[in-house]
Design an enzyme around this catalytic site. Structure first.
Site, PDB file in Angstrom:
ATOM      1  N   ASP A 123      -2.497   5.237   7.645  1.00 54.53           N
ATOM      2  CA  ASP A 123      -2.642   3.920   7.028  1.00 54.53           C
ATOM      3  C   ASP A 123      -1.744   2.884   7.700  1.00 54.53           C
ATOM      4  O   ASP A 123      -0.574   3.159   8.000  1.00 54.53           O
ATOM      5  CB  ASP A 123      -2.286   3.995   5.544  1.00 54.53           C
ATOM      6  CG  ASP A 123      -3.201   4.928   4.768  1.00 54.53           C
ATOM      7  OD1 ASP A 123      -3.594   5.971   5.323  1.00 54.53           O
ATOM      8  OD2 ASP A 123      -3.504   4.626   3.606  1.00 54.53           O
TER       9      ASP A 123
ATOM     10  N   HIS B 159      -2.228  -0.833   6.566  1.00 52.86           N
ATOM     11  CA  HIS B 159      -2.102  -1.745   5.426  1.00 52.86           C
ATOM     12  C   HIS B 159      -1.481  -3.095   5.802  1.00 52.86           C
ATOM     13  O   HIS B 159      -0.538  -3.561   5.150  1.00 52.86           O
ATOM     14  CB  HIS B 159      -1.303  -1.093   4.305  1.00 52.86           C
ATOM     15  CG  HIS B 159      -2.106  -0.122   3.486  1.00 52.86           C
ATOM     16  ND1 HIS B 159      -3.206  -0.514   2.730  1.00 52.86           N
ATOM     17  CD2 HIS B 159      -1.989   1.226   3.317  1.00 52.86           C
ATOM     18  CE1 HIS B 159      -3.718   0.550   2.130  1.00 52.86           C
ATOM     19  NE2 HIS B 159      -3.009   1.618   2.465  1.00 52.86           N
TER      20      HIS B 159
ATOM     21  N   ASP C 146      -7.749   2.228   6.486  1.00 51.06           N
ATOM     22  CA  ASP C 146      -6.823   1.409   5.697  1.00 51.06           C
ATOM     23  C   ASP C 146      -6.001   0.495   6.607  1.00 51.06           C
ATOM     24  O   ASP C 146      -4.768   0.568   6.644  1.00 51.06           O
ATOM     25  CB  ASP C 146      -5.922   2.276   4.824  1.00 51.06           C
ATOM     26  CG  ASP C 146      -6.580   2.649   3.504  1.00 51.06           C
ATOM     27  OD1 ASP C 146      -7.803   2.422   3.363  1.00 51.06           O
ATOM     28  OD2 ASP C 146      -5.891   3.185   2.618  1.00 51.06           O
TER      29      ASP C 146
ATOM     30  N   ASP D  38      -5.170  -4.931   3.428  1.00 50.38           N
ATOM     31  CA  ASP D  38      -4.737  -4.942   2.023  1.00 50.38           C
ATOM     32  C   ASP D  38      -3.257  -4.608   1.886  1.00 50.38           C
ATOM     33  O   ASP D  38      -2.720  -3.725   2.554  1.00 50.38           O
ATOM     34  CB  ASP D  38      -5.557  -3.979   1.156  1.00 50.38           C
ATOM     35  CG  ASP D  38      -6.761  -4.669   0.523  1.00 50.38           C
ATOM     36  OD1 ASP D  38      -6.769  -5.898   0.471  1.00 50.38           O
ATOM     37  OD2 ASP D  38      -7.694  -3.959   0.098  1.00 50.38           O
ATOM     38  N   ARG D  39      -2.636  -5.357   0.965  1.00 46.57           N
ATOM     39  CA  ARG D  39      -1.284  -5.127   0.473  1.00 46.57           C
ATOM     40  C   ARG D  39      -0.201  -5.564   1.452  1.00 46.57           C
ATOM     41  O   ARG D  39       0.919  -5.838   1.042  1.00 46.57           O
ATOM     42  CB  ARG D  39      -1.083  -3.668   0.039  1.00 46.57           C
ATOM     43  CG  ARG D  39      -2.194  -3.126  -0.835  1.00 46.57           C
ATOM     44  CD  ARG D  39      -1.747  -1.974  -1.688  1.00 46.57           C
ATOM     45  NE  ARG D  39      -0.860  -2.421  -2.762  1.00 46.57           N
ATOM     46  CZ  ARG D  39      -0.291  -1.601  -3.641  1.00 46.57           C
ATOM     47  NH1 ARG D  39      -0.522  -0.302  -3.569  1.00 46.57           N
ATOM     48  NH2 ARG D  39       0.490  -2.064  -4.587  1.00 46.57           N
TER      49      ARG D  39
ATOM     50  N   ASN E  99     -10.615   3.868   2.433  1.00 48.63           N
ATOM     51  CA  ASN E  99     -11.138   3.414   1.141  1.00 48.63           C
ATOM     52  C   ASN E  99     -10.902   1.924   0.912  1.00 48.63           C
ATOM     53  O   ASN E  99     -11.597   1.291   0.110  1.00 48.63           O
ATOM     54  CB  ASN E  99     -10.519   4.228   0.004  1.00 48.63           C
ATOM     55  CG  ASN E  99      -9.016   4.033  -0.107  1.00 48.63           C
ATOM     56  OD1 ASN E  99      -8.295   4.167   0.882  1.00 48.63           O
ATOM     57  ND2 ASN E  99      -8.528   3.730  -1.287  1.00 48.63           N
ATOM     58  N   HIS E 100      -9.949   1.318   1.617  1.00 50.38           N
ATOM     59  CA  HIS E 100      -9.696  -0.115   1.447  1.00 50.38           C
ATOM     60  C   HIS E 100     -10.629  -0.977   2.289  1.00 50.38           C
ATOM     61  O   HIS E 100     -10.633  -2.201   2.110  1.00 50.38           O
ATOM     62  CB  HIS E 100      -8.240  -0.447   1.789  1.00 50.38           C
ATOM     63  CG  HIS E 100      -7.301  -0.236   0.652  1.00 50.38           C
ATOM     64  ND1 HIS E 100      -6.906  -1.243  -0.203  1.00 50.38           N
ATOM     65  CD2 HIS E 100      -6.686   0.889   0.203  1.00 50.38           C
ATOM     66  CE1 HIS E 100      -6.092  -0.759  -1.112  1.00 50.38           C
ATOM     67  NE2 HIS E 100      -5.940   0.538  -0.891  1.00 50.38           N
TER      68      HIS E 100
ATOM     69  N   HIS F 271     -10.265   9.994   6.343  1.00 45.33           N
ATOM     70  CA  HIS F 271      -9.251   9.227   5.622  1.00 45.33           C
ATOM     71  C   HIS F 271      -8.836   9.941   4.345  1.00 45.33           C
ATOM     72  O   HIS F 271      -7.640  10.062   4.054  1.00 45.33           O
ATOM     73  CB  HIS F 271      -9.774   7.835   5.270  1.00 45.33           C
ATOM     74  CG  HIS F 271      -8.771   7.025   4.507  1.00 45.33           C
ATOM     75  ND1 HIS F 271      -7.678   6.455   5.108  1.00 45.33           N
ATOM     76  CD2 HIS F 271      -8.662   6.719   3.172  1.00 45.33           C
ATOM     77  CE1 HIS F 271      -6.944   5.829   4.200  1.00 45.33           C
ATOM     78  NE2 HIS F 271      -7.523   5.978   3.011  1.00 45.33           N
TER      79      HIS F 271
ATOM     80  N   ARG G 204      -7.125   8.824  -9.106  1.00 44.27           N
ATOM     81  CA  ARG G 204      -7.903   7.829  -8.361  1.00 44.27           C
ATOM     82  C   ARG G 204      -9.002   7.183  -9.204  1.00 44.27           C
ATOM     83  O   ARG G 204      -9.491   6.117  -8.850  1.00 44.27           O
ATOM     84  CB  ARG G 204      -8.542   8.482  -7.134  1.00 44.27           C
ATOM     85  CG  ARG G 204      -7.559   9.100  -6.163  1.00 44.27           C
ATOM     86  CD  ARG G 204      -6.770   8.063  -5.413  1.00 44.27           C
ATOM     87  NE  ARG G 204      -5.913   8.667  -4.391  1.00 44.27           N
ATOM     88  CZ  ARG G 204      -5.128   7.990  -3.569  1.00 44.27           C
ATOM     89  NH1 ARG G 204      -5.091   6.668  -3.632  1.00 44.27           N
ATOM     90  NH2 ARG G 204      -4.371   8.614  -2.680  1.00 44.27           N
TER      91      ARG G 204
ATOM     92  N   HIS H  19      -4.297   8.439   3.643  1.00 44.86           N
ATOM     93  CA  HIS H  19      -4.621   8.109   2.248  1.00 44.86           C
ATOM     94  C   HIS H  19      -3.465   8.221   1.267  1.00 44.86           C
ATOM     95  O   HIS H  19      -3.522   7.637   0.183  1.00 44.86           O
ATOM     96  CB  HIS H  19      -5.788   8.992   1.783  1.00 44.86           C
ATOM     97  CG  HIS H  19      -6.458   8.553   0.523  1.00 44.86           C
ATOM     98  ND1 HIS H  19      -6.730   7.223   0.227  1.00 44.86           N
ATOM     99  CD2 HIS H  19      -6.941   9.263  -0.537  1.00 44.86           C
ATOM    100  CE1 HIS H  19      -7.343   7.151  -0.935  1.00 44.86           C
ATOM    101  NE2 HIS H  19      -7.473   8.362  -1.427  1.00 44.86           N
TER     102      HIS H  19
END
Length: 592
Positions: free
Chosen positions: A80, A82, A108, A111-112, A140-141, A189, A247, A274
């Protein structure tokens, strides 16, 4: 600090206001990742045309690749990211120049973090320039649902436009889902699925869509190993897959499920991302026949969210060797959480002063009677004051009640003043907590709990516990359907709803459908139940279109009201309105 700046190329100073145009990015007709890199280091931006061109060309390159990639080593496997762009630069320092070194990213990218769009544009530019060295999987993002809930949509709109965000979402639909590395390692992922028993099952997935809330595609992006992962913790009767409550979708998979899948497909190890790891990676229990770790988890965003204080890691695989390279976070330009503006950031300071003034005013009102007792009263006013005192004595109970109300207000205002005082005194800790919360709301009771806010982010375990709610599939509000909008319009126009529009879904034509949520058992048993589930769904009758006679009863006034009603969710390609369905846990999911 000097070493960090040298490692990442970050130099103190103001961000550049220059915007790279399309010709600057595509110098000589070829994308120039190095120009983007130097420009992004100075927090520069590119024109909308240049950003759109990079995304479009990257989508073309990704679309040509299969759903299951086959990559030969040596290769650096990255977890990830991010949106931590300046930590991404350290990854390339470890793995080498992308022009000559291979990389496999496990998803990923956004995001964030505060630099998600920079991470995406730079990685997509590398993919365009070096398609055989840069391989990108979907996380998943990389979807509409999460990027709308977290920060990527806000960031794209703030730095570029909503149109660029929509282009990014279309490009995410092109990302492959898995990769086989050196014919031995399956890289994804998330994890395994009860509906995937062979590699061919992955190849048959239609990946060009918004990830659903259940099914094999969802599991590849969302599944997690069970908390008791390992031969010593699992009984022979332990089901291979169980509901993933953390989740809110997909499954937990066990050690036995992992070993069985690896054996059936002649693989050595499962490599995934993940999950944030304190050391940046984790090697799970070894396979009982090969002696090699059955699964490896890698996470490449050090000091995740600026509060985890974890390390990042990169796996280097190839030539029969496995190396793990750890690294710490790099300094980066500061942004307020969730791209908050300075005015919003300053509100706690203003609110504290307002609360103090209010507290003083209310308290002085309560103490006015006491202060007046010591005042000298002229003789001519004594008679009238005695009458007032008599009236007060007769209404003593009422005065007492009023005093209790005022004292309660004082306590309430004082409590509020204390809250704002804590906001000001521990503003840095509050900002860190807000970074954990996409909604901008810190955990309930934190400010009045009596403890230090810094204590909440004092260790990896405490931060992980506070952030656990954000690891779950976010809730999604069910959008209004065309039928509900018509019914609202006809009611507003005075037309009977039952005459204007019959309900399109009746219980006779739509019987309750079976759910796979929480199904336990072997993959064979779950696959059988899955087949039954699909058969039940296929046997369900489709909704009938609205008849002319029923549609004609909608009055002109109702249609006029409907025309002025905006629909919040529309298909981004065709503009058609979408329906929704409910997951097993009650969350509404918008099919894409």
């Amino acid at each position: 600090m000097g070493d960090d700046s040298e490692a990442t190329g970050v130099r103190p100073g103001r961000p550049t206001k220059n915007v790279l145009e399309l010709d600057d990015v595509y110098w000589g007709g070829t994308v120039q990742p190095d120009r983007l890199l130097q420009h992004f280091k100075r927090e520069g931006r590119v024109s909308l045309d240049a950003a759109s061109k990079i995304i479009s060309d990257g989508s073309t390159a990704l679309r040509q690749e299969p759903t299951l990639l086959h990559v030969s080593g040596p290769v650096s496997v990255v977890g990830d990211i991010h949106g931590q762009f300046f930590d991404l630069l350290r990854v390339f320092k470890i793995g080498g120049d992308p022009a000559t070194s291979k990389y496999l990213f496990l998803g990923d990218y956004v995001d964030r973090g505060f630099f998600s769009i920079e991470c995406m544009l730079y990685l997509w530019a590398l993919k365009i320039r070096y398609p055989k060295n840069i391989y990108l999987l979907r996380g998943n993002h990389e979807c509409r649902h999460l990027t709308e809930y977290f920060t990527f949509q806000t960031e794209c709109t703030y730095k570029y436009s909503r149109w660029i965000y929509d282009e990014c979402m279309k490009s995410f639909d092109c990302l492959p889902l898995a990769a086989i590395l050196d014919t031995q390692f399956l890289c994804v992922h998330g994890g395994l699925s009860p509906e995937i028993t062979t590699l061919r099952d992955i190849e048959l997935i239609d990946r060009f869509q918004e990830p659903p809330a259940k099914g094999p595609m969802c599991d590849l992006l969302w599944a997690d190993p069970s908390a008791e992962f390992g031969p010593e913790n699992e009984e022979p009767s332990t089901p291979f897959f169980s509901e993933n409550a953390a989740r809110g979708c997909s499954y937990y998979f066990t050690y036995q499920a992992t070993c069985r899948f690896l054996e059936n497909n002649d693989l050595l190890c499962l490599v995934r991302a993940h999950e944030v790891q304190d050391a940046g990676f984790r090697m799970y229990e070894t396979h009982y026949s090969s002696g090699f770790p059955s699964m490896i988890c890698v996470f490449s965003a050090p000091n995740y969210l600026d509060v985890y204080n974890n390390k990042g890691a990169v796996l280097q695989l190839g030539g029969g060797a496995l190396k793990v390279k750890q690294f710490v976070h790099a300094p980066h330009p500061y942004w307020l959480p969730n791209f908050m503006d300075v005015f919003t950031w300053s509100l706690p300071f203003v609110a504290e002063k307002v609360a103090e003034m209010l507290h003083t005013v209310v308290k002085s009102t309560d103490g006015s009677d006491k202060d007046s007792e010591d005042e000298e009263v002229p003789i001519e006013e004594a008679a009238s004051l005695r009458g007032i005192v008599a009236e007060r004595e007769s209404a003593g109970s009422a005065v007492s009640e009023r005093g209790d109300v005022i004292r309660q207000k004082i306590r309430s205002v004082g409590r509020m003043a204390r809250l704002f005082s804590v906001l000001r005194e521990e503003r840095e800790g509050i900002l860190k907590l807000k970074g954990l919360c996409p909604s901008g709301q810190i955990p309930c009771g934190t400010l009045l709990g009596g403890g230090s806010v810094e204590d909440v982010v004092s260790s990896f375990e405490k931060v992980q516990a506070a952030d656990a709610v954000n690891e779950k599939l976010p809730p999604q509000v069910t959008p209004p359907t065309p039928g509900s909008l018509l019914r609202k319009a006809t009611v507003a126009a005075g037309t009977r709803v039952d005459q204007a529009l019959p309900h399109p879904r009746s219980t006779e034509r739509n019987p309750p459908q079976p759910s796979l949520s929480g199904v336990n058992g072997t993959p064979t048993e779950i696959l059988a139940k899955s087949a039954s589930f699909k058969a039940d769904r296929s046997s369900t009758a489709d909704d009938k279109p609205l008849s002319r006679s029923s549609a004609s009863t909608v009055t002109a006034a109702a249609l006029g009201s409907l025309a002025n009603t905006s629909h919040p969710l529309k298909d981004r390609d065709s503009g058609s309105t979408r329906g929704s369905r409910k997951t097993a846990n009650g969350a509404a999911v918008i099919p894409d």
